[in-house]
Design a protein around this motif. Structure first.
Motif, PDB file in Angstrom:
ATOM      1  N   ASN A 324       0.875  -1.164   0.000  1.00  0.00           N
ATOM      2  CA  ASN A 324       0.000   0.000   0.000  1.00  0.00           C
ATOM      3  C   ASN A 324       0.917   1.219   0.000  1.00  0.00           C
ATOM      4  OD1 ASN A 324      -2.935  -0.844   0.211  1.00  0.00           O
ATOM      5  ND2 ASN A 324      -2.037  -2.038   1.870  1.00  0.00           N
ATOM      6  N   ARG A 325       0.968   1.870  -1.124  1.00  0.00           N
ATOM      7  CA  ARG A 325       1.980   2.917  -1.335  1.00  0.00           C
ATOM      8  C   ARG A 325       1.355   4.305  -1.176  1.00  0.00           C
ATOM      9  NH1 ARG A 325       4.561   2.598  -7.099  1.00  0.00           N
ATOM     10  NH2 ARG A 325       6.203   1.340  -6.178  1.00  0.00           N
ATOM     11  N   PRO A 326       2.064   5.231  -0.485  1.00  0.00           N
ATOM     12  CA  PRO A 326       1.606   6.625  -0.459  1.00  0.00           C
ATOM     13  C   PRO A 326       1.987   7.310  -1.772  1.00  0.00           C
ATOM     14  CG  PRO A 326       3.685   6.440   0.711  1.00  0.00           C
ATOM     15  CD  PRO A 326       3.325   5.050   0.262  1.00  0.00           C
ATOM     16  N   VAL A 327       1.100   8.121  -2.296  1.00  0.00           N
ATOM     17  CA  VAL A 327       1.358   8.805  -3.562  1.00  0.00           C
ATOM     18  C   VAL A 327       1.101  10.297  -3.397  1.00  0.00           C
ATOM     19  CG1 VAL A 327       0.672   9.044  -5.993  1.00  0.00           C
ATOM     20  CG2 VAL A 327       0.766   6.768  -4.938  1.00  0.00           C
ATOM     21  N   TYR A 328       2.088  11.098  -3.805  1.00  0.00           N
ATOM     22  CA  TYR A 328       1.923  12.545  -3.959  1.00  0.00           C
ATOM     23  C   TYR A 328       1.838  12.810  -5.456  1.00  0.00           C
ATOM     24  CZ  TYR A 328       3.331  17.460  -4.491  1.00  0.00           C
ATOM     25  OH  TYR A 328       3.395  18.788  -4.843  1.00  0.00           O
ATOM     26  N   ASP A 329       0.840  13.588  -5.875  1.00  0.00           N
ATOM     27  CA  ASP A 329       0.700  13.864  -7.299  1.00  0.00           C
ATOM     28  C   ASP A 329       0.089  15.241  -7.471  1.00  0.00           C
ATOM     29  OD1 ASP A 329       0.946  13.402  -9.997  1.00  0.00           O
ATOM     30  OD2 ASP A 329      -0.293  11.598 -10.024  1.00  0.00           O
ATOM     31  N   ASP A 332      -4.209  18.995 -12.613  1.00  0.00           N
ATOM     32  CA  ASP A 332      -4.856  20.284 -12.897  1.00  0.00           C
ATOM     33  C   ASP A 332      -4.330  21.381 -11.976  1.00  0.00           C
ATOM     34  OD1 ASP A 332      -6.466  19.027 -14.840  1.00  0.00           O
ATOM     35  OD2 ASP A 332      -7.939  18.450 -13.327  1.00  0.00           O
ATOM     36  N   GLY A 333      -3.031  21.315 -11.689  1.00  0.00           N
ATOM     37  CA  GLY A 333      -2.404  22.348 -10.873  1.00  0.00           C
ATOM     38  C   GLY A 333      -2.654  22.229  -9.390  1.00  0.00           C
ATOM     39  N   GLU A 334      -3.331  21.157  -8.952  1.00  0.00           N
ATOM     40  CA  GLU A 334      -3.640  20.968  -7.542  1.00  0.00           C
ATOM     41  C   GLU A 334      -2.910  19.742  -6.999  1.00  0.00           C
ATOM     42  OE1 GLU A 334      -5.497  22.808  -5.548  1.00  0.00           O
ATOM     43  OE2 GLU A 334      -6.136  24.269  -7.061  1.00  0.00           O
ATOM     44  N   PRO A 335      -2.220  19.878  -5.850  1.00  0.00           N
ATOM     45  CA  PRO A 335      -1.568  18.705  -5.265  1.00  0.00           C
ATOM     46  C   PRO A 335      -2.589  17.842  -4.529  1.00  0.00           C
ATOM     47  CG  PRO A 335      -1.236  20.593  -3.837  1.00  0.00           C
ATOM     48  CD  PRO A 335      -2.009  21.098  -5.035  1.00  0.00           C
ATOM     49  N   HIS A 336      -2.376  16.540  -4.555  1.00  0.00           N
ATOM     50  CA  HIS A 336      -3.257  15.652  -3.794  1.00  0.00           C
ATOM     51  C   HIS A 336      -2.475  14.439  -3.319  1.00  0.00           C
ATOM     52  CE1 HIS A 336      -3.734  13.677  -7.827  1.00  0.00           C
ATOM     53  NE2 HIS A 336      -3.704  12.587  -7.081  1.00  0.00           N
ATOM     54  N   LEU A 337      -3.064  13.714  -2.382  1.00  0.00           N
ATOM     55  CA  LEU A 337      -2.495  12.500  -1.815  1.00  0.00           C
ATOM     56  C   LEU A 337      -3.450  11.348  -2.073  1.00  0.00           C
ATOM     57  CD1 LEU A 337      -1.450  13.957   1.646  1.00  0.00           C
ATOM     58  CD2 LEU A 337       0.115  13.429  -0.234  1.00  0.00           C
ATOM     59  N   ARG A 338      -2.897  10.170  -2.257  1.00  0.00           N
ATOM     60  CA  ARG A 338      -3.748   8.997  -2.387  1.00  0.00           C
ATOM     61  C   ARG A 338      -3.017   7.753  -1.911  1.00  0.00           C
ATOM     62  NH1 ARG A 338      -2.423  10.216  -7.972  1.00  0.00           N
ATOM     63  NH2 ARG A 338      -1.425   8.439  -9.004  1.00  0.00           N
ATOM     64  N   VAL A 339      -3.794   6.763  -1.516  1.00  0.00           N
ATOM     65  CA  VAL A 339      -3.283   5.439  -1.202  1.00  0.00           C
ATOM     66  C   VAL A 339      -3.373   4.604  -2.475  1.00  0.00           C
ATOM     67  CG1 VAL A 339      -3.580   3.359   0.186  1.00  0.00           C
ATOM     68  CG2 VAL A 339      -4.064   5.601   1.180  1.00  0.00           C
ATOM     69  N   GLU A 340      -2.277   3.980  -2.849  1.00  0.00           N
ATOM     70  CA  GLU A 340      -2.261   3.060  -3.989  1.00  0.00           C
ATOM     71  C   GLU A 340      -2.220   1.635  -3.445  1.00  0.00           C
ATOM     72  OE1 GLU A 340       0.197   2.480  -8.155  1.00  0.00           O
ATOM     73  OE2 GLU A 340       1.331   2.822  -6.316  1.00  0.00           O
ATOM     74  N   ASN A 341      -3.314   0.923  -3.576  1.00  0.00           N
ATOM     75  CA  ASN A 341      -3.446  -0.451  -3.098  1.00  0.00           C
ATOM     76  C   ASN A 341      -2.980  -1.396  -4.210  1.00  0.00           C
ATOM     77  OD1 ASN A 341      -5.724  -2.912  -3.061  1.00  0.00           O
ATOM     78  ND2 ASN A 341      -4.836  -2.474  -1.067  1.00  0.00           N
ATOM     79  N   ARG A 342      -1.924  -2.192  -3.940  1.00  0.00           N
ATOM     80  CA  ARG A 342      -1.245  -2.945  -4.990  1.00  0.00           C
ATOM     81  C   ARG A 342      -1.257  -4.454  -4.738  1.00  0.00           C
ATOM     82  NH1 ARG A 342       2.972  -0.349  -7.331  1.00  0.00           N
ATOM     83  NH2 ARG A 342       4.462  -1.955  -6.703  1.00  0.00           N
ATOM     84  N   VAL A 343      -2.136  -4.933  -3.873  1.00  0.00           N
ATOM     85  CA  VAL A 343      -2.027  -6.326  -3.435  1.00  0.00           C
ATOM     86  C   VAL A 343      -2.727  -7.315  -4.363  1.00  0.00           C
ATOM     87  CG1 VAL A 343      -1.952  -5.504  -1.059  1.00  0.00           C
ATOM     88  CG2 VAL A 343      -4.091  -6.391  -1.952  1.00  0.00           C
ATOM     89  N   LEU A 344      -3.660  -6.845  -5.203  1.00  0.00           N
ATOM     90  CA  LEU A 344      -4.492  -7.756  -5.982  1.00  0.00           C
ATOM     91  C   LEU A 344      -3.870  -8.139  -7.304  1.00  0.00           C
ATOM     92  CD1 LEU A 344      -7.959  -6.056  -5.430  1.00  0.00           C
ATOM     93  CD2 LEU A 344      -7.318  -8.347  -4.639  1.00  0.00           C
ATOM     94  N   ALA A 345      -4.065  -9.400  -7.676  1.00  0.00           N
ATOM     95  CA  ALA A 345      -3.714  -9.851  -9.017  1.00  0.00           C
ATOM     96  C   ALA A 345      -4.713  -9.282 -10.021  1.00  0.00           C
ATOM     97  CB  ALA A 345      -3.745 -11.378  -9.080  1.00  0.00           C
ATOM     98  N   ALA A 346      -4.341  -9.264 -11.293  1.00  0.00           N
ATOM     99  CA  ALA A 346      -5.287  -8.938 -12.346  1.00  0.00           C
ATOM    100  C   ALA A 346      -6.271 -10.089 -12.527  1.00  0.00           C
ATOM    101  CB  ALA A 346      -4.535  -8.687 -13.657  1.00  0.00           C
ATOM    102  N   GLY A 347      -7.506  -9.748 -12.966  1.00  0.00           N
ATOM    103  CA  GLY A 347      -8.480 -10.743 -13.376  1.00  0.00           C
ATOM    104  C   GLY A 347      -9.251 -11.390 -12.236  1.00  0.00           C
ATOM    105  N   PRO A 348      -9.912 -12.553 -12.540  1.00  0.00           N
ATOM    106  CA  PRO A 348      -9.997 -13.214 -13.841  1.00  0.00           C
ATOM    107  C   PRO A 348     -10.816 -12.465 -14.893  1.00  0.00           C
ATOM    108  CG  PRO A 348     -10.444 -14.767 -12.069  1.00  0.00           C
ATOM    109  CD  PRO A 348     -10.485 -13.389 -11.470  1.00  0.00           C
ATOM    110  N   THR A 349     -11.864 -11.725 -14.489  1.00  0.00           N
ATOM    111  CA  THR A 349     -12.700 -10.999 -15.428  1.00  0.00           C
ATOM    112  C   THR A 349     -12.822  -9.558 -14.969  1.00  0.00           C
ATOM    113  OG1 THR A 349     -14.744 -11.431 -14.218  1.00  0.00           O
ATOM    114  CG2 THR A 349     -14.078 -13.099 -15.839  1.00  0.00           C
TER     115      THR A 349
END
Length: 493
Positions: A324-329, A332-349
């Motif tokens: 679970n990665r912290p993201v600064y981005d 549109d000229g505005e800074p924001h923070l978000r949690v990037e949840n990376r634990v799931l595999a792709a799929g199946p559908t």
């Protein structure tokens, strides 16, 4: 996909200058957090899906460049391997944007299905097909070669830097149903790991709660969504992507492991009280892999009323692979923070992917809203243990939960977590019909005990007389056909 960089060599002076710039950027981030400089009201969510490419025989197709040219859609981008591409779905709010309209989860689903259908038609013209699965089952030892890396200079440079930091070849050694062991002089095994990434935008005040909640439910997510049971022709963990990714990007020698040096693929070691904790840990514990430095003076930009890009901090953050990665981005000229949840595999559908997303978004919102936070009643080590048990055992896992103790993950979800997720989705403004449809898929997955990993293993075992290699191809062909039907995996016979 990470920040673009050019192929280059780094001097000692480059590394010193980069370290100083990263620390200066960290100071600027702290000032921005104190000044309440971030947008956090009416937050949006996001979705990225990494895809594999196969040929007509279900073998890896090293044709990402040709596929991207054929698809000609800026939402599709390169990934680490030539047998990978990634789609970035435009962010959306989970509530309907207009009365009576679809919620964000339905918008995600419709956008993703339309884009994948169009991309499949385009890629087929160059002899490649898209597959959403955690690890491509037909990937072989012969594909673990530097020539399989995408031509994007970032990836060759990253591979070189990881191997240089490690000082020796990468060892993959995973003990599961069967044992896989191999060595490699490239990070191509990392490319074997294709994931779904869910993003939650949040205010600085709420960030720690959303990150802690994401950590707490990671083991549940990976158990229910496990979809990577085979590696190099062997049946290993139900979500083999987890240990493979941890080992494929490990910059530590055996001696450094023995000294307790932290791995770059990291669950973490504690609950946090601020987003700053995570960025500060990344800077304090991990040397730069890609010490690229630009000319921006972030303090001067901030003092002039601008929004600093903090490119060095973002690039460094992108080479510390938290689940679970912290993201600064900046958008549109505005800074924001978000949690990037990376634990799931792709799929199946696509519909399974959206059901997984509904469970995650609903659960974290519900946990954040509790008067007594879950992470005050659960040790961090218990959350980490759940994560690896869920990856190893999949939908058959038994996990720990406060107030319950050790419990089958399916029982925990059916009795406690599905109601919580429904309440959380209601808080997001998700229509009841949408929540019921997607969470109903999770319910049926628990009742049938069938997720992607379980179905694939059973399908391969059914073809055992054909031999393992042929059985994997037969199963993958069947999987790919069912993937396009968009029938949820619990309904596959």
């Amino acid at each position: 996909m990470g920040e673009e960089v050019e192929q280059q060599e780094f001097s000692r002076a480059d590394r010193t200058r980069h370290r100083e710039k990263v620390r200066a950027s960290l100071d600027v981030l702290a000032r921005m957090l104190s000044a309440d400089a971030f947008t956090g009201e009416d937050p949006r969510t996001g979705l990225e899906v990494e895809l594999n490419l196969v040929d007509e025989r279900e073998e890896p197709a090293l044709r990402s460049a040709e596929v991207l040219d054929a698809v000609s859609d800026p939402d599709f981008q390169t990934e680490l391997g030539q047998f990978n591409v990634e789609i970035n779905v435009p962010p959306a709010r989970l509530r309907p944007t207009e009365p009576g309209g679809p919620g964000g989860l339905t918008v995600f689903e419709e956008t993703l299905r339309r884009s994948l259908n169009e991309a499949e038609q385009a890629s087929a013209r160059v002899g490649a097909h898209l597959v959403m699965i955690g690890i491509l089952p037909t990937l072989g030892q012969g594909h673990m070669h530097p020539s399989s890396l995408s031509p994007n200079p970032r990836y060759a440079l990253l591979s070189d830097q990881i191997l240089a930091a490690r000082g020796e070849d990468i060892v993959i050694d995973i003990e599961g149903v069967e044992h896989v062991t191999t060595t490699t002089d490239t990070i191509v095994p990392e490319a074997a790991c294709t994931s779904t990434q869910l993003h939650v935008q949040t205010s600085p005040d709420d960030f720690a709660a959303y990150w802690n909640a994401s950590q707490a439910v990671a083991g549940i997510q990976v158990a229910l969504g496990a979809n990577a049971p085979y590696l190099l022709g062997r049946e290993v963990w139900r979500e083999t992507r987890i240990p493979l990714f941890e080992q494929a990007t490990d910059t530590r020698s055996e001696e450094l492991k023995a000294q307790g040096v932290r791995p770059r693929v990291w669950f973490g070691e504690r609950w946090v009280t601020s987003v700053f904790d995570l960025f500060e840990e990344n800077v304090r514990y991990f040397p730069a892999l890609l010490p690229v430095t630009d000319d921006e003076d972030p303090a001067a930009v901030l003092e002039a009323g601008g929004v600093p890009g903090l490119s060095e901090l973002r690039l460094h953050n992108g080479t510390v692979y938290r689940w679970n990665r912290p993201v600064y981005d900046v958008a549109d000229g505005e800074p924001h923070l978000r949690v990037e949840n990376r634990v799931l595999a792709a799929g199946p559908t696509v519909v399974d992917t959206m059901a997984n997303a509904a469970l995650y978004f609903g659960l974290v919102r519900s946990l954040v809203s509790e008067d007594r936070p879950l992470w005050t009643r659960m040790s961090f080590s218990a959350a980490e243990e759940n994560f690896h048990v869920g990856a190893r055992d999949g939908i058959d896992a038994h996990v720990y939960w406060p107030g319950v103790g050790q419990v089958a993950v399916t029982e925990l979800v059916l009795r406690r977590l599905l109601p919580a997720a429904r309440a959380g989705l209601a808080d997001w403004g998700v229509p009841d019909s949408e929540a019921d449809r997607l969470l109903g898929i999770i319910e049926q997955r628990c009742l049938t005990g069938r997720n992607g990993a379980r179905w694939f293993v059973d399908r391969v075992h059914a073809e055992r007389t054909a031999g393992r290699e042929e059985a994997l191809r037969i199963a993958l062909a069947d999987y790919r056909a069912r993937m396009h039907s968009n029938d949820p995996v619990h309904s596959w016979d």
